[in-house]
Design a protein around this motif. Sequence first.
Motif, PDB file in Angstrom:
ATOM      1  N   UNK A  58       0.773  -1.227   0.000  1.00  0.00           N
ATOM      2  CA  UNK A  58       0.000   0.000   0.000  1.00  0.00           C
ATOM      3  C   UNK A  58       0.800   1.270   0.000  1.00  0.00           C
ATOM      4  N   UNK A  59       2.060   1.235  -0.426  1.00  0.00           N
ATOM      5  CA  UNK A  59       2.859   2.456  -0.425  1.00  0.00           C
ATOM      6  C   UNK A  59       2.426   3.359  -1.579  1.00  0.00           C
ATOM      7  N   UNK A  60       2.452   4.652  -1.322  1.00  0.00           N
ATOM      8  CA  UNK A  60       1.943   5.587  -2.317  1.00  0.00           C
ATOM      9  C   UNK A  60       2.831   5.671  -3.551  1.00  0.00           C
ATOM     10  N   UNK A  61       4.119   5.274  -3.419  1.00  0.00           N
ATOM     11  CA  UNK A  61       5.005   5.343  -4.579  1.00  0.00           C
ATOM     12  C   UNK A  61       5.182   3.979  -5.233  1.00  0.00           C
ATOM     13  N   UNK A  62       4.269   3.025  -4.919  1.00  0.00           N
ATOM     14  CA  UNK A  62       4.374   1.689  -5.496  1.00  0.00           C
ATOM     15  C   UNK A  62       4.162   1.755  -6.998  1.00  0.00           C
ATOM     16  N   UNK A  63       4.804   0.842  -7.704  1.00  0.00           N
ATOM     17  CA  UNK A  63       4.552   0.728  -9.137  1.00  0.00           C
ATOM     18  C   UNK A  63       3.142   0.208  -9.359  1.00  0.00           C
ATOM     19  N   UNK A  64       2.545   0.651 -10.436  1.00  0.00           N
ATOM     20  CA  UNK A  64       1.175   0.278 -10.761  1.00  0.00           C
ATOM     21  C   UNK A  64       1.181  -0.419 -12.123  1.00  0.00           C
ATOM     22  N   UNK A  65       0.615  -1.611 -12.165  1.00  0.00           N
ATOM     23  CA  UNK A  65       0.519  -2.348 -13.417  1.00  0.00           C
ATOM     24  C   UNK A  65      -0.927  -2.294 -13.909  1.00  0.00           C
ATOM     25  N   UNK A  66      -1.111  -1.855 -15.144  1.00  0.00           N
ATOM     26  CA  UNK A  66      -2.433  -1.843 -15.759  1.00  0.00           C
ATOM     27  C   UNK A  66      -2.464  -2.864 -16.888  1.00  0.00           C
ATOM     28  N   UNK A  67      -3.417  -3.777 -16.815  1.00  0.00           N
ATOM     29  CA  UNK A  67      -3.588  -4.794 -17.856  1.00  0.00           C
ATOM     30  C   UNK A  67      -4.912  -4.521 -18.569  1.00  0.00           C
ATOM     31  N   UNK A  68      -4.820  -4.278 -19.868  1.00  0.00           N
ATOM     32  CA  UNK A  68      -6.015  -3.969 -20.652  1.00  0.00           C
ATOM     33  C   UNK A  68      -6.275  -5.104 -21.632  1.00  0.00           C
ATOM     34  N   UNK A  69      -7.518  -5.541 -21.670  1.00  0.00           N
ATOM     35  CA  UNK A  69      -7.928  -6.576 -22.623  1.00  0.00           C
ATOM     36  C   UNK A  69      -8.646  -5.915 -23.799  1.00  0.00           C
TER      37      UNK A  69
END
Length: 497
Positions: free
Chosen positions: A454-465
Amino acid sequence: MDTTLRDGEQSSGVSFSASEKLTIAQLLLTELKVDRIEVASARVSEGEFQAVKKITEWAAANGFIDKVEVLTFVDGEVSINWMLEAGAKVMNLLTKGSLNHLTHQLKKTPQQHFDEVGAVVALANKKGIECNVYLEDWSNGMRHSKDYVFAYLDFLSAQPVKRILLPDTLGVLTPSETYEYLHEIVNRYPAVHFDFHAHNDYDLGTANVLEAVKAGVHGLHLTVNGMGERAGNAPLASAVAVLNDYVKDVRTSVVEEELYKVSKLVENFSGFRIPVNKPVVGENVFTQTAGIHADGDKKNNLYYNDLLPERFGRKRKYALGKTSGKANIENNLQQLGIQLSDEDLKKVTQRIIELGDRKETVTQADLPYIISDVLDSNSIDEKVKIENYALTHSQGLRPSATLKINFEGEFFEEHAQGDGQYDAFMNALKRVYIRKNIVLPFLTDYEVHIPPGGKTDALCETIITWMHNGKEFKTRGLDSDQTVSAIKATQKMLNII
């Protein structure tokens, strides 16, 4: 003696609720196993009274009542009656340990003060309360009015007092002074139990604790996370570690493995944040960042010392960032059970270095996302590139996006609005592709994954179908910003079609 709940609560802005005080008291005595706890000052408030009552009721029912102590004052029967109502059995009487404090704050002679202290001690014993005595500003008393201190100690040594508590109230002592003063006192009064109470104004609290023990002092006052007024008190975790490692003939009852757990609980209850580099309990103190250190750890533990993280219920970590190098990454991969070829490891290392230039650190939890993104990107030939974009989000206005796209060397620029920033971006993109007479795939699913923690600077992965010409496929993007990670996933889609 742990005084987090009394002296530690005097940290600016800290106030524990009665339930929080009870929880901390229980952990200190049953899990951490300190010898005693000082839980409050008498007469402070109704809330403080209720907190002490909760603690003493629990302590009495569980055999700890003699380990619960309260700071009291030279005020006749007032503090004593407060203690009796609260159910406490041990008082730490606050008195003057320097002639300067006595003369200018109380405006009394030494004999007047001694008589009043003697009367309170006698009354406390008569009512079944065990009495210890604080000599406030004792350290300055030794520096500037030693005759007064010894006259007072001569008086107290003949009183029914169990312990004499010697505080460096303003945190002014050097280690050599701590040793000198306490050695002199312990030798002069061999039958008396003396405690040392260190403050940390010059960042010498732990060093002074070490010298106090070497001088023969019998007890120490410490706080979780070094909480306390101004720069705080000597920290419990550091003091326990240094005593266990450097004073061979001294042992404490404190359970080292519980230090970190209790530290984090007190941090959460108090809002008093632990510096990441604070010894023993700080988040970064068992994290190797430099690649050369990680490499040395693999080669006969070259960068280990006696402060092994397992002692404190913790694990060694290898930070991932621009200075981490291949060895750090290999250590993290090994912990995750992941193996990469040398070629893929180089690519992942390079991506982590790039991310490290933008983020302070990359966590182990980020690593699978980075690997997935790197290996996925390697398989796509980049013919379409989103060169620039501007996203806006304003109160009362629809989000908008302006983008510039490089389509096989041909540049297009478009602007559009949408229901959100990514929707506005897609609307602008569609305008480009309409000009090229290309129909974009239909977005069928949109997932966002954030690594645990839950860190605010965590990397975010977006997977789009996407659905295109009757076939479904997925693309992923990775960034510390969710919308940017979605745009990266979209650029991969553009190159795939």
